[in-house]
Motif scaffolding. Structure first.
Motif, short mmCIF file in Angstrom:
data_model
loop_
_atom_site.label_atom_id
_atom_site.label_comp_id
_atom_site.label_asym_id
_atom_site.label_seq_id
_atom_site.Cartn_x
_atom_site.Cartn_y
_atom_site.Cartn_z
N LEU A 98 -2.64 -10.29 8.99
CA LEU A 98 -3.95 -10.07 8.41
C LEU A 98 -4.00 -8.68 7.83
CD1 LEU A 98 -6.86 -11.06 8.07
CD2 LEU A 98 -7.33 -10.20 10.37
N ARG A 99 -4.18 -8.62 6.51
CA ARG A 99 -4.09 -7.35 5.79
C ARG A 99 -2.73 -6.74 6.11
NH1 ARG A 99 -9.04 -7.63 8.29
NH2 ARG A 99 -10.77 -8.16 6.96
N SER A 100 -2.64 -5.61 6.71
CA SER A 100 -1.34 -5.00 6.99
C SER A 100 -1.01 -5.02 8.47
CB SER A 100 -1.31 -3.56 6.47
OG SER A 100 -2.33 -2.82 7.06
N THR A 101 -1.69 -5.84 9.23
CA THR A 101 -1.52 -5.86 10.68
C THR A 101 -1.00 -7.22 11.14
OG1 THR A 101 -3.34 -4.29 10.93
CG2 THR A 101 -2.67 -5.52 12.90
N GLN A 102 -0.07 -7.17 12.11
CA GLN A 102 0.45 -8.37 12.74
C GLN A 102 -0.20 -8.55 14.11
OE1 GLN A 102 2.93 -10.40 11.50
NE2 GLN A 102 4.21 -9.18 10.14
N TYR A 103 -0.64 -9.75 14.38
CA TYR A 103 -1.18 -10.08 15.70
C TYR A 103 -0.31 -11.17 16.31
CZ TYR A 103 -5.33 -7.66 13.96
OH TYR A 103 -6.20 -6.73 13.44
N TRP A 104 -0.18 -11.10 17.64
CA TRP A 104 0.69 -12.06 18.34
C TRP A 104 -0.04 -12.73 19.49
CZ3 TRP A 104 5.34 -13.02 16.23
CH2 TRP A 104 5.87 -12.08 15.35
N GLY A 105 0.26 -14.00 19.67
CA GLY A 105 -0.21 -14.72 20.83
C GLY A 105 0.67 -14.43 22.03
N GLN A 106 0.35 -15.08 23.14
CA GLN A 106 1.04 -14.77 24.40
C GLN A 106 2.37 -15.48 24.55
OE1 GLN A 106 -1.07 -17.15 23.99
NE2 GLN A 106 -0.76 -18.79 25.48
N GLY A 107 2.67 -16.42 23.68
CA GLY A 107 3.94 -17.14 23.77
C GLY A 107 3.82 -18.39 24.61
N THR A 108 4.51 -19.41 24.16
CA THR A 108 4.56 -20.66 24.93
C THR A 108 6.02 -21.12 24.95
OG1 THR A 108 3.62 -22.90 25.12
CG2 THR A 108 4.01 -22.10 22.90
N LEU A 109 6.47 -21.51 26.14
CA LEU A 109 7.88 -21.83 26.34
C LEU A 109 8.17 -23.28 25.92
CD1 LEU A 109 10.70 -21.12 27.42
CD2 LEU A 109 9.91 -21.85 29.69
N VAL A 110 9.17 -23.43 25.11
CA VAL A 110 9.69 -24.76 24.74
C VAL A 110 11.10 -24.86 25.27
CG1 VAL A 110 10.39 -26.24 22.82
CG2 VAL A 110 8.23 -24.95 22.69
N THR A 111 11.34 -25.88 26.08
CA THR A 111 12.66 -26.10 26.66
C THR A 111 13.14 -27.48 26.23
OG1 THR A 111 12.13 -24.73 28.57
CG2 THR A 111 14.05 -26.17 28.74
N VAL A 112 14.30 -27.52 25.60
CA VAL A 112 14.87 -28.79 25.15
C VAL A 112 16.14 -29.05 25.94
CG1 VAL A 112 15.68 -30.14 23.17
CG2 VAL A 112 13.96 -28.34 22.85
N SER A 113 16.12 -30.13 26.70
CA SER A 113 17.28 -30.45 27.53
C SER A 113 18.24 -31.37 26.77
CB SER A 113 16.83 -31.12 28.82
OG SER A 113 16.18 -32.34 28.54
N SER A 114 19.51 -31.22 27.08
CA SER A 114 20.52 -32.04 26.38
C SER A 114 20.81 -33.33 27.11
CB SER A 114 21.82 -31.24 26.23
OG SER A 114 22.27 -30.83 27.49
#
Length: 114
Positions: A98-114
């Motif tokens: 947004l404009r010249s600023t980056q904002y971040w969320g808290q993160g969400t884990l994605v795990t893909v099993s083989s």
């Protein structure tokens, strides 16, 4: 500005997940939202972004498998992930540029099993 991501989890290879992110606060209509991911020991990398004008940018590794979308009226961004691979395992972060600023969320884990 706050970002709240959801939708991560554990899925088998070949499966699908959908991530959602809600942005709140004082947000200009002109912005770029998207998703990045990070695994331990590596830099955070771009997954996909979409401008408020619906222009998209995808990492080569996810082209054809992931689809980013957004709802400008709700300040929401989504990531539909299909044909998931074990190498997609990471913490996924919602991003708002947004404009010249980056904002971040808290993160969400994605795990893909083989």
């Amino acid at each position: 500005v706050q970002l709240q991501a959801s939708g991560g989890g554990l899925v088998q290879a070949g499966g699908s997940l959908r991530l959602s992110c809600a942005a709140s606060g004082s947000i200009s209509k002109i912005n770029r939202m998207g998703w990045y991911r990070q695994v331990p020991g590596k830099q955070r990398e771009l997954v996909a972004t979409m401008t408020s004008g619906y222009s998209t940018n995808y990492a080569d590794s996810v082209k054809g498998r992931f689809t980013i979308s957004r709802d400008n009226a709700k300040n929401m961004v989504y990531l539909q992930m299909n044909s998931l691979k074990p190498e997609d395992t990471a913490v996924y972060y919602c991003n708002l540029h947004l404009r010249s600023t980056q904002y971040w969320g808290q993160g969400t884990l994605v795990t893909v099993s083989s």
